[in-house]
Design a protein around this motif. Structure first.
Motif, PDB file in Angstrom:
ATOM      1  N   ASP A 193       1.202  -1.462   0.173  1.00  0.00           N
ATOM      2  CA  ASP A 193      -0.041   0.044   0.200  1.00  0.00           C
ATOM      3  C   ASP A 193       0.713   1.296  -0.131  1.00  0.00           C
ATOM      4  N   GLU A 194       1.156   2.020  -1.148  1.00  0.00           N
ATOM      5  CA  GLU A 194       1.383   3.107  -0.942  1.00  0.00           C
ATOM      6  C   GLU A 194       1.015   4.159  -2.057  1.00  0.00           C
ATOM      7  N   ILE A 195      -0.740   4.274  -1.008  1.00  0.00           N
ATOM      8  CA  ILE A 195      -1.018   5.865  -1.447  1.00  0.00           C
ATOM      9  C   ILE A 195      -0.223   7.189  -0.513  1.00  0.00           C
ATOM     10  N   TYR A 196       0.693   6.975   0.113  1.00  0.00           N
ATOM     11  CA  TYR A 196       0.917   8.353   0.383  1.00  0.00           C
ATOM     12  C   TYR A 196       2.726   8.234   0.229  1.00  0.00           C
ATOM     13  N   ASP A 197       3.063   8.001  -0.878  1.00  0.00           N
ATOM     14  CA  ASP A 197       4.502   7.462  -1.630  1.00  0.00           C
ATOM     15  C   ASP A 197       5.543   8.650  -1.306  1.00  0.00           C
ATOM     16  N   VAL A 198       4.533  10.237  -1.987  1.00  0.00           N
ATOM     17  CA  VAL A 198       5.108  11.563  -2.343  1.00  0.00           C
ATOM     18  C   VAL A 198       5.275  12.386  -1.042  1.00  0.00           C
ATOM     19  N   MET A 199       4.779  11.685   0.173  1.00  0.00           N
ATOM     20  CA  MET A 199       3.997  11.879   1.280  1.00  0.00           C
ATOM     21  C   MET A 199       5.228  12.032   2.501  1.00  0.00           C
ATOM     22  N   THR A 200       6.484  13.025   2.328  1.00  0.00           N
ATOM     23  CA  THR A 200       7.935  11.936   2.964  1.00  0.00           C
ATOM     24  C   THR A 200       8.536  13.268   3.679  1.00  0.00           C
ATOM     25  N   TYR A 201       9.418  13.250   4.579  1.00  0.00           N
ATOM     26  CA  TYR A 201       9.518  14.193   4.833  1.00  0.00           C
ATOM     27  C   TYR A 201      11.574  15.139   5.659  1.00  0.00           C
ATOM     28  N   ASP A 202      12.020  15.888   5.710  1.00  0.00           N
ATOM     29  CA  ASP A 202      13.056  15.599   6.449  1.00  0.00           C
ATOM     30  C   ASP A 202      14.142  14.372   5.911  1.00  0.00           C
ATOM     31  N   GLY A 203      14.496  14.627   4.251  1.00  0.00           N
ATOM     32  CA  GLY A 203      14.914  13.901   3.837  1.00  0.00           C
ATOM     33  C   GLY A 203      15.435  12.067   3.373  1.00  0.00           C
ATOM     34  N   GLU A 204      13.904  12.025   4.126  1.00  0.00           N
ATOM     35  CA  GLU A 204      13.330  10.869   4.094  1.00  0.00           C
ATOM     36  C   GLU A 204      12.816  10.289   2.599  1.00  0.00           C
ATOM     37  N   THR A 205      13.095   9.300   2.080  1.00  0.00           N
ATOM     38  CA  THR A 205      12.636   8.765   0.268  1.00  0.00           C
ATOM     39  C   THR A 205      11.638   7.827   0.946  1.00  0.00           C
ATOM     40  N   HIS A 206      10.774   7.683  -0.614  1.00  0.00           N
ATOM     41  CA  HIS A 206       9.957   5.689  -0.811  1.00  0.00           C
ATOM     42  C   HIS A 206      10.658   5.229  -1.185  1.00  0.00           C
ATOM     43  N   THR A 207      10.444   4.042  -0.424  1.00  0.00           N
ATOM     44  CA  THR A 207      11.280   3.033  -1.034  1.00  0.00           C
ATOM     45  C   THR A 207       9.857   2.213  -1.852  1.00  0.00           C
ATOM     46  N   SER A 208       9.684   1.917  -3.046  1.00  0.00           N
ATOM     47  CA  SER A 208       8.633   1.083  -3.652  1.00  0.00           C
ATOM     48  C   SER A 208       8.782  -0.031  -3.724  1.00  0.00           C
ATOM     49  N   LEU A 209       8.513  -1.037  -3.444  1.00  0.00           N
ATOM     50  CA  LEU A 209       8.425  -2.464  -3.829  1.00  0.00           C
ATOM     51  C   LEU A 209       8.358  -2.964  -5.159  1.00  0.00           C
ATOM     52  N   LEU A 210       8.421  -1.760  -6.224  1.00  0.00           N
ATOM     53  CA  LEU A 210       7.721  -2.177  -7.614  1.00  0.00           C
ATOM     54  C   LEU A 210       9.383  -2.247  -7.865  1.00  0.00           C
ATOM     55  N   GLN A 211      10.637  -1.819  -7.168  1.00  0.00           N
ATOM     56  CA  GLN A 211      11.795  -1.732  -7.148  1.00  0.00           C
ATOM     57  C   GLN A 211      12.475  -3.028  -7.436  1.00  0.00           C
ATOM     58  N   PHE A 212      12.743  -4.497  -7.054  1.00  0.00           N
ATOM     59  CA  PHE A 212      12.682  -5.531  -6.455  1.00  0.00           C
ATOM     60  C   PHE A 212      11.990  -6.613  -7.884  1.00  0.00           C
ATOM     61  N   PRO A 213      12.801  -6.672  -9.053  1.00  0.00           N
ATOM     62  CA  PRO A 213      12.296  -7.649  -9.611  1.00  0.00           C
ATOM     63  C   PRO A 213      12.025  -8.855  -9.493  1.00  0.00           C
ATOM     64  N   GLU A 214      12.636  -9.171  -8.550  1.00  0.00           N
ATOM     65  CA  GLU A 214      12.633 -10.389  -7.737  1.00  0.00           C
ATOM     66  C   GLU A 214      11.341 -10.839  -6.918  1.00  0.00           C
ATOM     67  N   ILE A 215      10.012  -9.866  -6.625  1.00  0.00           N
ATOM     68  CA  ILE A 215       8.936 -10.293  -6.645  1.00  0.00           C
ATOM     69  C   ILE A 215       8.132  -9.891  -7.053  1.00  0.00           C
ATOM     70  N   ARG A 216       8.150  -8.947  -8.282  1.00  0.00           N
ATOM     71  CA  ARG A 216       7.250  -8.935  -9.534  1.00  0.00           C
ATOM     72  C   ARG A 216       6.097 -10.062  -9.432  1.00  0.00           C
ATOM     73  N   ASP A 217       6.303 -10.726  -9.748  1.00  0.00           N
ATOM     74  CA  ASP A 217       5.794 -12.013 -10.039  1.00  0.00           C
ATOM     75  C   ASP A 217       4.685 -12.376  -9.565  1.00  0.00           C
ATOM     76  N   ARG A 218       4.870 -11.613  -7.975  1.00  0.00           N
ATOM     77  CA  ARG A 218       3.449 -11.938  -6.805  1.00  0.00           C
ATOM     78  C   ARG A 218       3.668 -10.649  -6.003  1.00  0.00           C
ATOM     79  N   LEU A 219       3.530  -9.957  -6.382  1.00  0.00           N
ATOM     80  CA  LEU A 219       3.278  -8.001  -5.773  1.00  0.00           C
ATOM     81  C   LEU A 219       2.123  -7.500  -7.015  1.00  0.00           C
ATOM     82  N   ILE A 220       1.495  -6.992  -5.383  1.00  0.00           N
ATOM     83  CA  ILE A 220       0.357  -6.002  -5.917  1.00  0.00           C
ATOM     84  C   ILE A 220       0.703  -4.552  -5.621  1.00  0.00           C
ATOM     85  N   VAL A 221       0.625  -3.285  -5.806  1.00  0.00           N
ATOM     86  CA  VAL A 221       0.879  -2.591  -5.931  1.00  0.00           C
ATOM     87  C   VAL A 221      -0.328  -1.539  -5.573  1.00  0.00           C
ATOM     88  N   LEU A 222      -1.006  -0.658  -4.674  1.00  0.00           N
ATOM     89  CA  LEU A 222      -1.757   0.194  -4.829  1.00  0.00           C
ATOM     90  C   LEU A 222      -1.817   1.114  -4.543  1.00  0.00           C
TER      91      LEU A 222
END
Length: 394
Positions: free
Chosen positions: A204-233
């Motif tokens: 569940d990545e609905i708040y993906d752009v809402m980070t502060y203090d230099g934090e960045t969101h890491t999407s699980l889409l960035q890991f190809p090894e789990i893409r065949d069983r990953l659902i991103v919201l």
């Protein structure tokens, strides 16, 4: 008496809407209510997005759309995903949904059944557990701990997986805590999931752009090894202040190894909501492709409010609050007040005119906490903090 199936006796709800209804009723009776309960940006949808929907209606886009969403809308999601994650997905894996919840509903429905375990964050968005219980699956809470900055622990999560586990739900940036899980922890989780190929993941990545203090969101889409069983919201509600438009998207695998999940959710759409209305989809395209100035202003306002909220909460007797790194929620610890959280939230609404949500509405580990949404003006936040202080010291 009519008798419904047993599953409906297990289904829960989202208490934020019950609090909203009570706050609205009190306001209509003449009481001054400051609502810091509902997770809804207090900004208007940007004008160019509204105009895109109006133009679509004037241009005659009044009919059914494909169950998966207009190709142009899915292609816009592809562009946005590439921009925010660096990952190129196919529009044939993108599903346009009537909000974020239908993705939760569909994913949990696909994997939930008696005898199955589904792991979900606790404290976490209440619909996760509600839908798990509806299916008859066993809800297994993944502890989200204050001492961990309200990030999930990969080791603690992996230790809960058994042969009965079918789905793991993760959420970062998180509701209700505002926690952001660091990339290193996500990488550890992904490595550990290699030993559990039978487990699907809903991120569940609905708040993906809402980070502060230099934090960045890491999407699980960035890991190809789990893409065949990953659902991103994901979706439009939070980023572009479009909660009432009911516009979400999700990205699904659609190959034999995944069991053709995308086609399964397409069939569910055909059987349930048919499609998402056309003008909202044209608005969604304009949101993604148009100017982002209003989004940047909104995020800057949330950042300012976040600091005001944390400073004010930590000045209250019996309160302590770590600074949230994402979303637009603070999750103060109120154990030292000696008050049960739900009763405390109710008293603040009824007696002080401040709407908050009790932590137990987000899970068993939410006891001792309140959720405060700073999707309200700085003026109202300061007034609310003053009212809480007066309530505590009178």
């Amino acid at each position: 008496m009519l008798q419904t199936i047993e599953a409906f006796d297990r289904i829960g709800e989202e208490n934020a809407f019950a609090v909203l209804a009570r706050a609205t009723a009190l306001a209509q009776s003449g009481k001054d209510i400051i609502n810091l309960g509902i997770g809804q940006p207090d900004f208007s949808t940007p004008a160019h997005i509204v105009e895109a929907a109006i133009k679509a209606l004037r241009d005659g886009h009044h009919g059914y759309t494909p169950a998966t969403g207009l190709l142009a809308t899915r292609e816009a999601v592809v562009r946005r995903t590439l921009t925010t994650t660096g990952v190129e997905v196919s529009p044939e894996n993108v599903m346009i949904m009537p909000g974020g919840k239908p993705t939760m509903f569909a994913a949990i429905l696909m994997f939930g059944a008696p005898g199955v375990d589904i792991l979900y964050p606790d404290p976490g968005f209440p619909i996760y557990r509600s839908m798990i219980e509806f299916t008859g699956a066993r809800p297994v809470p993944v502890p989200i701990r204050e001492e961990n900055g309200f990030a999930f622990s990969a080791d603690e999560t992996l230790a809960l997986i058994t042969p009965a586990t079918r789905l793991l739900i993760v959420n970062s940036p998180a509701n209700p805590t505002g926690g952001v899980t660091p990339r290193a922890e996500i990488e550890k989780l992904v490595r550990g999931l290699d030993a559990h190929p039978h487990v699907a993941i809903l991120s569940d990545e609905i708040y993906d752009v809402m980070t502060y203090d230099g934090e960045t969101h890491t999407s699980l889409l960035q890991f190809p090894e789990i893409r065949d069983r990953l659902i991103v919201l994901n979706g439009w509600s939070k980023t572009w202040a479009m909660t009432g438009w009911r516009m979400g998207w999700s990205i699904w695998p659609n190959d034999p190894e995944s069991g053709h999940l995308y086609d399964k959710v397409r069939k569910l759409a055909v059987n349930c909501w048919s499609c998402v209305n056309a003008p909202s989809q044209f608005a969604g395209i304009a949101a993604i492709d148009g100017p982002q100035d209003d989004v940047e202003k909104m995020l800057a306002a949330f950042d300012r409010r976040r600091r005001i909220v944390v400073e004010g909460l930590n000045a209250l007797p019996g309160f302590s609050c770590i600074i949230p790194k994402g979303a637009f929620y603070a999750f103060p610890n109120v154990r030292d007040t000696g008050r049960p959280a739900k009763a405390f939230a109710s008293a603040l609404l009824e007696d002080a005119g401040v709407a908050l949500i009790g932590g137990p509405d987000f899970g068993v580990l939410g006891e001792g906490y309140l959720r405060l949404s700073y999707a309200n003006s700085e003026e109202n936040i300061l007034r609310a903090l003053e009212r809480i202080e007066n309530f505590l010291t009178r």
